[in-house]
Design a protein around this motif. Structure first.
Motif, mmCIF file in Angstrom:
data_model
loop_
_atom_site.group_PDB
_atom_site.id
_atom_site.type_symbol
_atom_site.label_atom_id
_atom_site.label_comp_id
_atom_site.label_asym_id
_atom_site.label_seq_id
_atom_site.Cartn_x
_atom_site.Cartn_y
_atom_site.Cartn_z
ATOM 1 N N ILE A 31 37.791 44.402 41.460
ATOM 2 C CA ILE A 31 38.219 43.034 41.151
ATOM 3 C C ILE A 31 37.010 42.119 41.307
ATOM 4 C CG2 ILE A 31 39.729 41.139 41.849
ATOM 5 C CD1 ILE A 31 41.456 43.315 43.250
ATOM 6 N N ARG A 32 36.827 41.202 40.383
ATOM 7 C CA ARG A 32 35.764 40.207 40.537
ATOM 8 C C ARG A 32 36.211 39.198 41.595
ATOM 9 N NH1 ARG A 32 34.834 37.283 35.382
ATOM 10 N NH2 ARG A 32 37.084 37.383 35.366
ATOM 11 N N PRO A 33 35.290 38.730 42.450
ATOM 12 C CA PRO A 33 35.673 37.766 43.493
ATOM 13 C C PRO A 33 36.367 36.526 42.929
ATOM 14 C CG PRO A 33 33.491 38.597 43.947
ATOM 15 C CD PRO A 33 33.885 39.123 42.581
ATOM 16 N N TYR A 77 47.083 41.561 49.718
ATOM 17 C CA TYR A 77 46.518 42.894 49.830
ATOM 18 C C TYR A 77 45.562 43.114 48.653
ATOM 19 C CZ TYR A 77 50.528 43.608 52.917
ATOM 20 O OH TYR A 77 51.448 43.497 53.919
ATOM 21 N N PRO A 78 44.292 42.758 48.807
ATOM 22 C CA PRO A 78 43.360 42.955 47.695
ATOM 23 C C PRO A 78 42.821 44.386 47.663
ATOM 24 C CG PRO A 78 42.236 41.876 49.499
ATOM 25 C CD PRO A 78 43.681 42.060 49.929
ATOM 26 N N ALA A 79 42.688 44.925 46.470
ATOM 27 C CA ALA A 79 42.008 46.210 46.300
ATOM 28 C C ALA A 79 40.504 45.944 46.395
ATOM 29 C CB ALA A 79 42.386 46.821 44.953
ATOM 30 N N ALA A 80 39.708 46.942 46.093
ATOM 31 C CA ALA A 80 38.257 46.808 46.171
ATOM 32 C C ALA A 80 37.791 45.614 45.345
ATOM 33 C CB ALA A 80 37.592 48.089 45.671
ATOM 34 N N THR A 81 36.998 44.754 45.976
ATOM 35 C CA THR A 81 36.483 43.551 45.335
ATOM 36 C C THR A 81 34.968 43.672 45.224
ATOM 37 O OG1 THR A 81 38.309 42.320 46.311
ATOM 38 C CG2 THR A 81 36.477 41.032 45.458
ATOM 39 N N THR A 132 38.209 36.348 40.338
ATOM 40 C CA THR A 132 39.565 36.717 39.923
ATOM 41 C C THR A 132 40.490 36.741 41.135
ATOM 42 O OG1 THR A 132 38.719 37.996 38.065
ATOM 43 C CG2 THR A 132 40.955 38.499 38.812
ATOM 44 N N LEU A 133 40.012 37.328 42.229
ATOM 45 C CA LEU A 133 40.816 37.347 43.458
ATOM 46 C C LEU A 133 41.095 35.924 43.919
ATOM 47 C CD1 LEU A 133 42.220 38.823 45.739
ATOM 48 C CD2 LEU A 133 39.989 39.043 46.874
ATOM 49 N N ALA A 134 40.083 35.074 43.868
ATOM 50 C CA ALA A 134 40.280 33.671 44.260
ATOM 51 C C ALA A 134 41.325 33.002 43.383
ATOM 52 C CB ALA A 134 38.952 32.915 44.185
ATOM 53 N N ALA A 135 41.293 33.269 42.081
ATOM 54 C CA ALA A 135 42.284 32.670 41.171
ATOM 55 C C ALA A 135 43.695 33.158 41.487
ATOM 56 C CB ALA A 135 41.922 32.994 39.720
ATOM 57 N N MET A 136 43.831 34.429 41.860
ATOM 58 C CA MET A 136 45.149 34.961 42.223
ATOM 59 C C MET A 136 45.674 34.295 43.497
ATOM 60 S SD MET A 136 45.978 37.175 39.857
ATOM 61 C CE MET A 136 47.293 38.084 40.619
ATOM 62 N N ILE A 137 44.778 34.035 44.446
ATOM 63 C CA ILE A 137 45.190 33.375 45.687
ATOM 64 C C ILE A 137 45.581 31.923 45.407
ATOM 65 C CG2 ILE A 137 44.360 32.579 47.943
ATOM 66 C CD1 ILE A 137 42.770 35.262 48.058
ATOM 67 N N VAL A 138 44.814 31.240 44.574
ATOM 68 C CA VAL A 138 45.178 29.863 44.191
ATOM 69 C C VAL A 138 46.545 29.866 43.516
ATOM 70 C CG1 VAL A 138 44.580 27.936 42.667
ATOM 71 C CG2 VAL A 138 42.822 28.998 44.091
ATOM 72 N N LEU A 151 51.344 39.684 48.043
ATOM 73 C CA LEU A 151 50.611 39.720 46.784
ATOM 74 C C LEU A 151 49.622 40.881 46.832
ATOM 75 C CD1 LEU A 151 49.861 38.455 44.033
ATOM 76 C CD2 LEU A 151 48.259 36.983 45.279
ATOM 77 N N SER A 152 49.882 41.915 46.048
ATOM 78 C CA SER A 152 48.949 43.035 45.909
ATOM 79 C C SER A 152 48.107 42.754 44.663
ATOM 80 C CB SER A 152 49.691 44.360 45.744
ATOM 81 O OG SER A 152 50.369 44.680 46.921
ATOM 82 N N VAL A 153 46.791 42.767 44.811
ATOM 83 C CA VAL A 153 45.895 42.468 43.698
ATOM 84 C C VAL A 153 45.085 43.730 43.407
ATOM 85 C CG1 VAL A 153 44.107 40.942 42.805
ATOM 86 C CG2 VAL A 153 45.789 40.052 44.444
ATOM 87 N N LEU A 154 45.273 44.259 42.211
ATOM 88 C CA LEU A 154 44.602 45.481 41.795
ATOM 89 C C LEU A 154 43.761 45.210 40.566
ATOM 90 C CD1 LEU A 154 47.695 47.851 41.997
ATOM 91 C CD2 LEU A 154 45.950 47.484 43.738
ATOM 92 N N PRO A 155 42.676 45.979 40.368
ATOM 93 C CA PRO A 155 41.919 45.817 39.128
ATOM 94 C C PRO A 155 42.748 46.335 37.952
ATOM 95 C CG PRO A 155 40.960 47.561 40.482
ATOM 96 C CD PRO A 155 42.077 46.962 41.259
ATOM 97 N N SER A 156 42.567 45.723 36.800
ATOM 98 C CA SER A 156 43.268 46.183 35.607
ATOM 99 C C SER A 156 42.799 47.581 35.240
ATOM 100 C CB SER A 156 42.996 45.245 34.426
ATOM 101 O OG SER A 156 43.552 43.983 34.683
ATOM 102 N N PRO A 157 43.709 48.420 34.679
ATOM 103 C CA PRO A 157 43.283 49.744 34.238
ATOM 104 C C PRO A 157 42.209 49.655 33.181
ATOM 105 C CG PRO A 157 45.677 49.509 34.145
ATOM 106 C CD PRO A 157 45.102 48.160 34.435
ATOM 107 N N ARG A 158 41.284 50.554 33.223
ATOM 108 C CA ARG A 158 40.188 50.561 32.231
ATOM 109 C C ARG A 158 40.218 51.853 31.464
ATOM 110 N NH1 ARG A 158 37.177 46.105 33.820
ATOM 111 N NH2 ARG A 158 37.306 45.694 36.002
#
Length: 99
Positions: free
Chosen positions: A68-70, A42-46, A72-78, A92-99
């Motif tokens: 999320i940078r593309p 489940y990726p957030a906005a990429t 970074t999402l690819a690395a999480m999937i790997v 796997l929920s992938v969210l951008p880090s808080p800023r």
């Protein structure tokens, strides 16, 4: 041991996506006996050009720095696909880090 990857979106979920996610759950159960692990992502906005176009079409702001940078999402999937044989992430929920 095999792996199956199913991706979902965090925006408006339509009937097709709901069906696909339900199918992923069924496949997870059925294929476990064969040693195949199914992970639903489940990726957030990429930050992609397509997301920029879609947000623009709907009059919504687009800030790639808040996404999320593309790569970074690819690395999480790997990472999910590289799990050791004794455990894996079924979701796997992938969210951008808080800023």
């Amino acid at each position: 041991m095999g792996s199956v990857l199913v991706t979902g979106a965090t925006g408006g979920i339509g009937t097709a996506l709901v069906s696909a996610l339900a199918e992923a759950g069924h496949q997870r159960e059925e294929e476990a006996a064969n040693g195949i692990r199914v992970t639903t992502v489940y990726p957030a906005a990429t930050a992609t050009a397509l997301l920029g176009e879609v947000r623009s079409a709907f009059g919504r702001p687009y800030d790639p720095e808040a996404c999320i940078r593309p790569q970074t999402l690819a690395a999480m999937i790997v990472w999910a696909l590289s799990a050791p044989p004794d455990a894996y992430a079924c979701e796997l929920s992938v969210l951008p880090s808080p800023r």
